[in-house]
Scaffold this active site. Structure first.
Site, PDB file in Angstrom:
ATOM      1  N   TYR A   1     -10.671  -0.051  11.169  1.00 22.54           N
ATOM      2  CA  TYR A   1     -11.949   0.334  10.515  1.00 22.54           C
ATOM      3  C   TYR A   1     -12.121  -0.444   9.394  1.00 22.54           C
ATOM      4  O   TYR A   1     -13.001  -0.472   9.058  1.00 22.54           O
ATOM      5  CB  TYR A   1     -11.747   1.921  10.475  1.00 22.54           C
ATOM      6  CG  TYR A   1     -10.395   1.991   9.485  1.00 22.54           C
ATOM      7  CD1 TYR A   1     -10.237   1.942   8.310  1.00 22.54           C
ATOM      8  CD2 TYR A   1      -9.131   2.605   9.932  1.00 22.54           C
ATOM      9  CE1 TYR A   1      -9.601   1.746   6.966  1.00 22.54           C
ATOM     10  CE2 TYR A   1      -8.233   3.042   8.761  1.00 22.54           C
ATOM     11  CZ  TYR A   1      -8.281   3.003   7.610  1.00 22.54           C
ATOM     12  OH  TYR A   1      -7.077   3.019   7.308  1.00 22.54           O
ATOM     13  N   LYS A   2     -11.259  -1.716   8.919  1.00 26.63           N
ATOM     14  CA  LYS A   2     -11.810  -2.550   7.859  1.00 26.63           C
ATOM     15  C   LYS A   2     -12.460  -3.592   8.366  1.00 26.63           C
ATOM     16  O   LYS A   2     -13.840  -4.121   8.782  1.00 26.63           O
ATOM     17  CB  LYS A   2     -10.746  -3.285   7.715  1.00 26.63           C
ATOM     18  CG  LYS A   2      -9.668  -1.955   6.357  1.00 26.63           C
ATOM     19  CD  LYS A   2      -8.569  -2.684   5.893  1.00 26.63           C
ATOM     20  CE  LYS A   2      -8.048  -1.505   5.277  1.00 26.63           C
ATOM     21  NZ  LYS A   2      -8.515  -0.051   4.953  1.00 26.63           N
TER      22      LYS A   2
ATOM     23  N   ASP B   1       2.151  -5.156   8.029  1.00 26.34           N
ATOM     24  CA  ASP B   1       0.912  -4.738   7.735  1.00 26.34           C
ATOM     25  C   ASP B   1      -0.309  -5.835   7.771  1.00 26.34           C
ATOM     26  O   ASP B   1      -0.125  -6.619   7.213  1.00 26.34           O
ATOM     27  CB  ASP B   1       1.596  -4.145   6.721  1.00 26.34           C
ATOM     28  CG  ASP B   1      -0.309  -2.876   6.778  1.00 26.34           C
ATOM     29  OD1 ASP B   1      -1.321  -3.240   6.747  1.00 26.34           O
ATOM     30  OD2 ASP B   1       0.390  -1.431   6.224  1.00 26.34           O
TER      31      ASP B   1
ATOM     32  N   ARG C   1     -13.017  -4.394  -6.915  1.00 30.03           N
ATOM     33  CA  ARG C   1     -12.480  -5.391  -5.536  1.00 30.03           C
ATOM     34  C   ARG C   1     -13.628  -5.643  -4.625  1.00 30.03           C
ATOM     35  O   ARG C   1     -14.499  -4.574  -4.403  1.00 30.03           O
ATOM     36  CB  ARG C   1     -11.697  -4.272  -4.562  1.00 30.03           C
ATOM     37  CG  ARG C   1     -10.922  -5.033  -3.891  1.00 30.03           C
ATOM     38  CD  ARG C   1      -9.581  -3.488  -2.875  1.00 30.03           C
ATOM     39  NE  ARG C   1     -10.299  -2.784  -2.791  1.00 30.03           N
ATOM     40  CZ  ARG C   1      -9.854  -2.595  -1.203  1.00 30.03           C
ATOM     41  NH1 ARG C   1      -8.138  -2.919  -1.214  1.00 30.03           N
ATOM     42  NH2 ARG C   1     -10.539  -1.590  -0.237  1.00 30.03           N
TER      43      ARG C   1
ATOM     44  N   PHE D   1       0.909  -1.224   0.063  1.00 30.86           N
ATOM     45  CA  PHE D   1       0.194  -0.065   0.032  1.00 30.86           C
ATOM     46  C   PHE D   1       1.228   1.429  -0.052  1.00 30.86           C
ATOM     47  O   PHE D   1       2.151   1.268   0.139  1.00 30.86           O
ATOM     48  CB  PHE D   1      -0.990  -0.300   1.479  1.00 30.86           C
ATOM     49  CG  PHE D   1      -1.978   1.080   0.804  1.00 30.86           C
ATOM     50  CD1 PHE D   1      -3.166   0.642   0.360  1.00 30.86           C
ATOM     51  CD2 PHE D   1      -2.302   2.116   1.851  1.00 30.86           C
ATOM     52  CE1 PHE D   1      -4.414   1.642   0.516  1.00 30.86           C
ATOM     53  CE2 PHE D   1      -3.203   3.819   2.294  1.00 30.86           C
ATOM     54  CZ  PHE D   1      -4.272   2.968   1.148  1.00 30.86           C
TER      55      PHE D   1
END
Length: 413
Positions: free
Chosen positions: A233-234, A208, A382, A139
């Protein structure tokens, strides 16, 4: 009705029946009731922002109205505000395979990547190890932070594909920063194997976990991970911008030297002394005053995990993504979309990424029809499958609507 239509109806009926049977046998199906979701909508973007647990608004009303509004400053002690980073860290710990006392919550993922990477180089303490190996597919923010950490520590960045990390590390490697799951494709990387190779080379492994925590077993302690970071938050459903977390293996805590030694990580923070003395344990990962409102929302949200076995989550995740790929193959004409997500379970996270030439227009129309995924420009659709609230009927519907939208966007092709 033509032969093609008859065949399609037969496929649809068979997949409807299969979805109903899978939902009926799903041990996590009742968890969906814990979330605020629209009837008829299919939310497949939990790998960007998890859904709201229904009980969180009432809990936050109490935090704001009573803890802040009535108790005010007393809440640092009486409501447990001061100890929230470690307490919530201990709630996250079992979800990532860590024993208590190794996870602290606070700051953003980017800030925690910086802390972990600089601390890893300092823990190694060998100036001849002048390289930081970085996942070349990472990312973007991880790469930006790694470049800054390298400048600060006098190292250079060596970008390599995750599958090549084991071969790339050596006597010049100080640390390796790798994503557990590729955010674009959903590819799951070999955390046990890469970690072992990095440690055998005398370096430290920094992981990560943003796209794996809450979707599959991680096993930080079992696999000897040194340092790890992740967002909440995912798949953990902590809310937009909810604080991230930092894992520091117990064996490294005494030597963990944070590049951001804030007053919250001081051994005696209220002494207000000019000299810094680090606290014991994972508290060394704290920096400034915790974001209490977001912390308390996250703490409440994590209650949806009570009684959930991560093995059940992983089993459903793989079943959902298998079923979605099966439905896409049945409904979407050949050549319109191509899966970028590995077919092998050992290499798959909890999302499916489809390459599609008309991806922006397709995703816009999918969302308009109540199937919410997301877009990675220029051509990737996605879809994140969150096992706590996505069902098999949702999955079948998403693939069916995808086929309808593709036919609309690409008429005659």
């Amino acid at each position: 009705m033509g032969a093609t239509s008859v065949a399609l109806h037969a496929k649809t009926d068979a997949l409807h029946t299969k979805a109903a049977a899978l939902d009926a046998a799903d041990p996590l199906a009742k968890r969906r009731e814990l979330f605020a979701l629209d009837d008829g909508a299919v939310y497949l973007d939990g790998n960007s922002l998890g859904a709201l647990p229904r009980h969180v608004p009432a809990r936050m009303a109490d935090v704001i109205g009573r803890e802040w509004g009535e108790l005010r400053i007393r809440s640092w002690d009486e409501s447990g505000w001061w100890t929230a980073p470690e307490r919530i860290g201990d709630r996250i710990a079992p979800l990532v395979g860590a024993a208590p006392g190794q996870v602290v919550v606070g700051d953003s993922t980017s800030v925690n990547v910086f802390k972990a990477l600089v601390a890893a180089v300092r823990l190694v303490g060998d100036d001849s190890r002048d390289e930081i190996v970085v996942d070349a597919t990472t990312f973007p923010t991880d790469g930006y932070i790694a470049e800054s950490a390298a400048r600060m520590t006098g190292r250079r960045i060596v970008p390599v594909a995750p599958g090549d990390v084991a071969a790339a590390v050596g006597p010049r490697t100080a640390a390796a920063l790798v994503n557990h799951v590729d955010y674009r494709t959903g590819r799951l990387h070999d955390l046990p194997g890469i970690t072992a190779a990095v440690r055998d080379a005398g370096a430290l492994a920094v992981w990560d976990l943003c796209h794996s925590a809450g979707a599959l077993p991680v096993g930080l302690d079992a696999h000897g991970v040194d340092l790890a970071v992740g967002c909440t938050y995912k798949y953990l459903n902590g809310g937009p911008g909810s604080p991230a977390y930092l894992y520091v293996a117990e064996r490294h805590q005494a030597g963990f030297d944070s590049p951001l030694p804030g007053w919250n990580s001081h051994a005696d923070p209220f002494a207000m002394t000019p000299g810094y003395a680090a606290a014991d344990g994972a508290r060394r990962g704290r920096v400034g005053t915790p974001d209490i409102l977001s912390m308390r929302a996250l703490e409440a949200a994590l209650e949806v995990w009570d009684g959930v076995a991560m093995e059940d989550v992983r089993a459903k995740s793989l079943a959902l993504t298998d079923f979605f790929l099966e439905c896409v193959e049945a409904y979407v004409p050949e050549g319109v979309v191509t899966s970028l997500t590995p077919a092998a379970h050992a290499e798959r996270g909890s999302q499916v990424a489809l390459a599609c030439a008309d991806a922006p227009a397709v995703m816009e129309e999918l969302i308009a029809r109540g199937v919410v995924g997301d877009l990675r420009r220029p051509d990737v659709l996605r879809f994140g499958f969150t096992p706590l609230y996505v069902g098999f009927a949702d999955t079948e519907r998403a693939a069916r609507v995808l086929a309808e939208v593709c036919a609309q966007v690409r008429p005659g092709r």
